[in-house]
Scaffold this motif. Sequence first.
Motif, PDB file in Angstrom:
ATOM      1  N   GLY A 363      -1.952   0.266  -0.946  1.00  0.00           N
ATOM      2  CA  GLY A 363      -2.896   1.075  -0.184  1.00  0.00           C
ATOM      3  C   GLY A 363      -2.202   1.825   0.938  1.00  0.00           C
ATOM      4  N   VAL A 393      -2.537   4.099  -3.185  1.00  0.00           N
ATOM      5  CA  VAL A 393      -3.990   3.991  -3.356  1.00  0.00           C
ATOM      6  C   VAL A 393      -4.656   4.421  -2.051  1.00  0.00           C
ATOM      7  CG1 VAL A 393      -5.907   2.454  -3.885  1.00  0.00           C
ATOM      8  CG2 VAL A 393      -3.680   2.090  -4.972  1.00  0.00           C
ATOM      9  N   SER A 394      -5.467   5.451  -2.117  1.00  0.00           N
ATOM     10  CA  SER A 394      -6.117   5.994  -0.928  1.00  0.00           C
ATOM     11  C   SER A 394      -7.562   5.505  -0.832  1.00  0.00           C
ATOM     12  CB  SER A 394      -6.104   7.529  -0.968  1.00  0.00           C
ATOM     13  OG  SER A 394      -4.777   8.022  -0.906  1.00  0.00           O
ATOM     14  N   LEU A 395      -7.831   4.750   0.211  1.00  0.00           N
ATOM     15  CA  LEU A 395      -9.186   4.309   0.541  1.00  0.00           C
ATOM     16  C   LEU A 395      -9.419   4.581   2.024  1.00  0.00           C
ATOM     17  CD1 LEU A 395      -9.370   0.825  -1.255  1.00  0.00           C
ATOM     18  CD2 LEU A 395     -10.476   2.950  -1.982  1.00  0.00           C
ATOM     19  N   ASN A 404      -8.450  -3.540   4.586  1.00  0.00           N
ATOM     20  CA  ASN A 404      -7.490  -2.502   4.228  1.00  0.00           C
ATOM     21  C   ASN A 404      -6.494  -2.997   3.190  1.00  0.00           C
ATOM     22  OD1 ASN A 404      -8.561  -0.567   5.987  1.00  0.00           O
ATOM     23  ND2 ASN A 404      -7.285  -1.250   7.693  1.00  0.00           N
ATOM     24  N   GLY A 407      -8.882  -4.162  -0.286  1.00  0.00           N
ATOM     25  CA  GLY A 407      -9.633  -3.105  -0.940  1.00  0.00           C
ATOM     26  C   GLY A 407      -8.942  -2.562  -2.186  1.00  0.00           C
ATOM     27  N   PRO A 408      -7.652  -2.214  -2.105  1.00  0.00           N
ATOM     28  CA  PRO A 408      -6.951  -1.701  -3.289  1.00  0.00           C
ATOM     29  C   PRO A 408      -6.844  -2.716  -4.424  1.00  0.00           C
ATOM     30  CG  PRO A 408      -5.806  -1.028  -1.303  1.00  0.00           C
ATOM     31  CD  PRO A 408      -6.849  -2.019  -0.876  1.00  0.00           C
ATOM     32  N   LEU A 410      -9.189  -4.475  -5.617  1.00  0.00           N
ATOM     33  CA  LEU A 410     -10.362  -4.265  -6.456  1.00  0.00           C
ATOM     34  C   LEU A 410     -10.427  -2.845  -7.009  1.00  0.00           C
ATOM     35  CD1 LEU A 410     -13.003  -6.156  -4.287  1.00  0.00           C
ATOM     36  CD2 LEU A 410     -11.779  -7.006  -6.296  1.00  0.00           C
ATOM     37  N   SER A 411     -10.157  -1.858  -6.153  1.00  0.00           N
ATOM     38  CA  SER A 411     -10.321  -0.471  -6.594  1.00  0.00           C
ATOM     39  C   SER A 411      -9.287  -0.062  -7.637  1.00  0.00           C
ATOM     40  CB  SER A 411     -10.250   0.476  -5.395  1.00  0.00           C
ATOM     41  OG  SER A 411      -8.948   0.490  -4.822  1.00  0.00           O
ATOM     42  N   ASP A 412      -8.110  -0.682  -7.612  1.00  0.00           N
ATOM     43  CA  ASP A 412      -7.032  -0.304  -8.536  1.00  0.00           C
ATOM     44  C   ASP A 412      -6.918  -1.253  -9.727  1.00  0.00           C
ATOM     45  OD1 ASP A 412      -4.675   1.433  -9.088  1.00  0.00           O
ATOM     46  OD2 ASP A 412      -3.531  -0.411  -8.744  1.00  0.00           O
ATOM     47  N   GLN A 413      -7.708  -2.322  -9.727  1.00  0.00           N
ATOM     48  CA  GLN A 413      -7.501  -3.371 -10.723  1.00  0.00           C
ATOM     49  C   GLN A 413      -7.696  -2.892 -12.153  1.00  0.00           C
ATOM     50  OE1 GLN A 413     -10.099  -7.086 -11.306  1.00  0.00           O
ATOM     51  NE2 GLN A 413      -8.440  -7.808 -10.004  1.00  0.00           N
ATOM     52  N   THR A 415      -7.397   0.096 -13.366  1.00  0.00           N
ATOM     53  CA  THR A 415      -6.276   0.979 -13.717  1.00  0.00           C
ATOM     54  C   THR A 415      -5.023   0.167 -14.001  1.00  0.00           C
ATOM     55  OG1 THR A 415      -7.195   2.738 -12.346  1.00  0.00           O
ATOM     56  CG2 THR A 415      -4.860   2.913 -12.922  1.00  0.00           C
TER      57      THR A 415
END
Length: 439
Positions: A363, A393-395, A404, A407-408, A410-413, A415
């Motif tokens: 992230g 990974v931009s959040l 911070n 978060g990545p 979950l959001s990148d998992q 992919t």
Amino acid sequence: MSARTRICAALLAVTVTGVTVAPARAAHAVTSRGVTIPAFYTPPATLPAADGTLIRTEPLRLALSLPGITGTLPGRATRIMYKSTDSGGDPVAVTGAYIEPAAAWRGPGARPLVVLAPGTMGQGDQCSTSLALQKGLVVGLGTQSTVSVGYEVLAMYRLLAKGIAVVQTDYPGLGTTDRLHTYVNRVDSGHAVLDAARAARALPNTSLTAQSGVGLYGYSQGGGAVASAAELQPAYAPDVPLKATYAGAPPANLAEVTAAIDGSELLGALGWSVNGFAQSEPALQTLLDRYLSAAGRATLKDLSTMCVGDAILTYANKRSTAWTTTGQTVADIIEAEPALRDYLAGQTIGARKPAGVVRVATGVNDDLVPFAQARAMAADWCRLGGDVVYAPVSLPEVSSPLINHFGPLLSDQGTAVGWLNDRLAGRPATTNCSAVNGS
């Protein structure tokens, strides 16, 4: 057990007892913070010679499973104990779990295997991921309470749904009752990952074959473990056919990570690191004796049996200045002491070319396991000629370093799992080392 004993070279989280090899004493269950650790986790007195050799296995009932047409979903689990080698060159027993998927592998060739290296779970034996697979939520009540959530099932079940076999390592000392978990030790964790692959491939009655390719998956502590394993594979485990590695938010430079987590919600990880350093390198005990206050010793002892949930509830946003006689932080002491600086320099990941292709995701607003040091690892690998896919990974940035950082995860998992699946199916990756220094 005294606090001094906890942080000396022979640091132990719980009392080690019996074995199951002849001549043997009967292994029995022990208790850590109100949670019973099954007798399975007590290592034998004598270990096999070869790394990756299975020591014992037993069926493992998953806490989260469903009936399916072709068998229980997501698959059939086996608890394992296998032999590895620690950073001191000594034999060590490591536990984990293998899951044979109910789903068919839809790619070409033999069913592949992924070694899942867990993220931070804690340092108490009740925090092990294999125990969490059995219980789902691990809770202990009493004078010392504990709570541990098996969050790695999210990635694990995604892999299993694609027909990929998964073996998960607990790392040395997490679960096994003979020593303390050497948190973020580069060699201990890298060896444990590679030997988990060997152990899984040696299990009877699985669909794995000699042609099964191997991938590695890990985030945070797990990202560092698989990154280390990718570096160590050519020399330590050339027999493991490593194809690809996903290393998310790897703590590659521990000096920078140490400074970042002090005062955060995850201060406990700093204590786990110090405890692990003292066990792996006995010479550091002299420094601990010089700097640690009575309160610091008590805190490190307390943390040595805690899981992530316990540590957050008890020590979130506190600082390590309360641990020292001088009022310095642990980062200050590292900067002042050459022995500590040298030890942490030896833990750096990025100095060796990794095997296979590696996707490094981190992230851009991660201020817990800092973005810059993970990017530097990727850049170092690129300079060494590694096949690197760099994925910032931009959040949105928030005020919580813990969010911070996680978060990545979950959001990148999705992919990340899809990327590993493609590599194991033989589809080539497009590397992008030119992007590492340009982001």
